[in-house]
Design an enzyme around this catalytic site. Structure first.
Site, short mmCIF file in Angstrom:
data_model
loop_
_atom_site.label_atom_id
_atom_site.label_comp_id
_atom_site.label_asym_id
_atom_site.label_seq_id
_atom_site.Cartn_x
_atom_site.Cartn_y
_atom_site.Cartn_z
N ILE A 125 0.84 -1.20 0.00
CA ILE A 125 0.00 0.00 0.00
C ILE A 125 0.88 1.25 0.00
CG2 ILE A 125 -1.97 -1.11 1.15
CD1 ILE A 125 -1.18 0.58 3.68
N ASP A 126 2.13 1.11 0.46
CA ASP A 126 3.01 2.28 0.58
C ASP A 126 3.48 2.83 -0.77
OD1 ASP A 126 2.76 1.94 3.26
OD2 ASP A 126 4.82 1.32 3.64
N ARG A 161 -12.61 22.81 14.50
CA ARG A 161 -11.41 22.14 15.00
C ARG A 161 -10.36 21.95 13.92
NH1 ARG A 161 -14.72 17.39 18.14
NH2 ARG A 161 -14.76 18.40 20.17
N MET A 168 -0.66 5.54 6.86
CA MET A 168 0.53 4.71 6.79
C MET A 168 1.55 5.28 5.82
SD MET A 168 -0.65 0.76 7.27
CE MET A 168 -0.92 0.13 8.94
N GLY A 169 2.74 4.76 5.89
CA GLY A 169 3.83 5.24 5.04
C GLY A 169 5.07 5.31 5.91
N GLN A 277 -6.63 1.03 6.37
CA GLN A 277 -6.13 1.32 5.02
C GLN A 277 -5.75 0.05 4.25
OE1 GLN A 277 -3.30 5.04 5.49
NE2 GLN A 277 -3.57 3.95 7.41
O1 F6P Z 1 4.42 -2.10 4.63
C1 F6P Z 1 3.10 -1.78 4.67
C2 F6P Z 1 2.70 -1.24 6.04
O2 F6P Z 1 1.31 -1.13 6.05
C3 F6P Z 1 3.36 0.08 6.42
O3 F6P Z 1 2.71 1.20 5.88
C4 F6P Z 1 3.27 0.03 7.93
O4 F6P Z 1 4.29 0.80 8.53
C5 F6P Z 1 3.46 -1.41 8.22
O5 F6P Z 1 3.09 -2.13 7.07
C6 F6P Z 1 2.68 -1.90 9.41
O6 F6P Z 1 3.06 -3.21 9.66
P1 F6P Z 1 2.25 -4.20 10.61
O7 F6P Z 1 0.98 -4.58 9.93
O8 F6P Z 1 3.17 -5.35 10.77
O9 F6P Z 1 1.98 -3.45 11.87
#
Ligand code: F6P
Length: 345
Positions: A125-126, A161, A168-169, A277
């Site tokens: 997704i990143d 507000r 994520m990212g 997400q």
């Molecule tokens: O690599 C995809 C991702 O969703 C990142 O955006 C995020 O930092 C990570 O995985 C979260 O990992 P987990 O599901 O192991 O907490």
């Protein structure tokens, strides 16, 4: 020919579309397919199932992965490579399709160099994987985040507000930039550009000075706060590392919300979107992209083009070396970020 297919790393919408495409294309070439469970772990444990048209029927629109996933690193396990090679032989697998991001495809690339017949499909997704314009899963995540921003807009406006949305990212702010632009965010904070709380507060104050009574700030979980003394801070929810050396991120949204409320005096709230997400049904775009990637992965096997992965260039499906895909991360194009900045404040 017997193909093994596996999904590794964080799940993402569209994985089932790829699995379905691999099985359907393989079937058209009279190849057998086995589905390996829980990523690389499934090879180490010889955990798999035979796959046929029934196994992939009705899964195109479903989120997650019917094969399960894990963040197992073969190269962190004693004799991991030997075990993988022996088990693949015992399972009768001639070629592997590894569907994953930087970590899973990094393992695939190293195994290829050790003589394993493997091809890749780029997933995350990143959207931070190199050698492809887009990974599947990204479009769904952006749409989910955009819808959340739309919803947060109305409640932010009702209550005058500031709302901070954490998306994520880890290393790249693609989700933040795309969803922030689509959702009309007033500030977008990404890992590629450190930010100072005072600068964000100044943008928000300027916006309120021209009569606006609410604001939306989108922040990527990996965004780095630079304090007034010039020190960087990456906000972690846990220092524990997974087998690929990643710490768990999270918490920057709350820190930005506290800082902005303190510096502006405006009531501020934070919303963390988290795994929402990654869950649920893929968009039409991701279903089509995943399907095209899956079909091409089987073509790569048919043509003996191991050590490569399906990739998107413009609107054409091509292929690229795994080495190129995992060597460096694809971070946000700073020209795109400049466009996003036009709407800050
Ligand atoms: O690599 C995809 C991702 O969703 C990142 O955006 C995020 O930092 C990570 O995985 C979260 O990992 P987990 O599901 O192991 O907490």
């Amino acid at each position: 020919m017997k193909i093994g297919v596996l999904t590794g790393g964080g799940d993402c919408p569209g994985l089932n579309a790829v699995i379905r495409a691999v099985v359907r294309k393989a079937q058209s070439l009279d190849y057998d397919v086995i589905g390996i469970k829980q990523g690389w772990k499934g090879i180490l444990e010889k955990n798999y199932e035979e796959m046929d048209l029934f196994s992939v029927s009705g899964i195109l629109h479903r989120g997650g992965t019917i094969l399960g996933s894990s963040r197992t690193n073969v190269f962190k396990i004693d004799n991991g490579v030997e075990i993988v090679k022996n088990n693949l032989k015992e399972m009768g697998v001639d070629a592997l399709v590894a569907i994953g991001g930087e970590d899973t495809l990094g393992v695939a690339n190293k195994l290829f160099k050790e003589g394993v017949n493997v091809v890749g499909v780029p997933k995350t997704i990143d959207n931070d994987l190199n050698a492809t314009d887009y990974t599947f899963g990204f479009d769904t995540a952006v749409n989910i985040a955009t819808e959340a921003i739309d919803r947060l807009h109305t409640t932010a406006e009702s209550h005058n507000r500031v709302i901070v949305v954490e998306v994520m990212g880890r290393h790249a702010g693609w989700i933040a930039v795309h969803s922030g632009m689509a959702g009309g965010a007033d500030s977008i904070l990404i890992p590629e550009q450190k930010f100072k709380m005072s600068e964000v507060a100044a943008d928000i104050k300027a916006r309120h000075a021209r009569g606006k009574s609410f604001s939306i700030i989108v922040v990527a979980e990996g965004a780095q706060l630079e304090d007034e003394a010039g020190q960087d801070h990456m906000i972690l929810s846990s220092k524990e590392k997974d087998s690929f050396g990643h710490v768990q991120l999270g918490g920057i949204g709350n820190i930005v919300a506290e800082g902005i409320e303190k510096l502006t005096g405006y009531e501020t709230r934070a919303t963390v979107l988290g795994h929402i997400q990654r869950g649920g049904s893929p968009t039409a775009y991701d279903r089509v992209l995943g399907t095209r990637f899956g079909v091409h992965a089987v073509e790569l096997i048919r043509d003996g083009k191991f050590g490569r992965m399906s990739a998107l260039k413009g609107n054409k499906i091509v292929d690229a070396e795994l080495e190129e895909a995992v060597g460096t991360l694809k971070t946000v194009d700073l020209d795109l970020y400049e466009v996003a900045k036009t709407f800050f404040g």
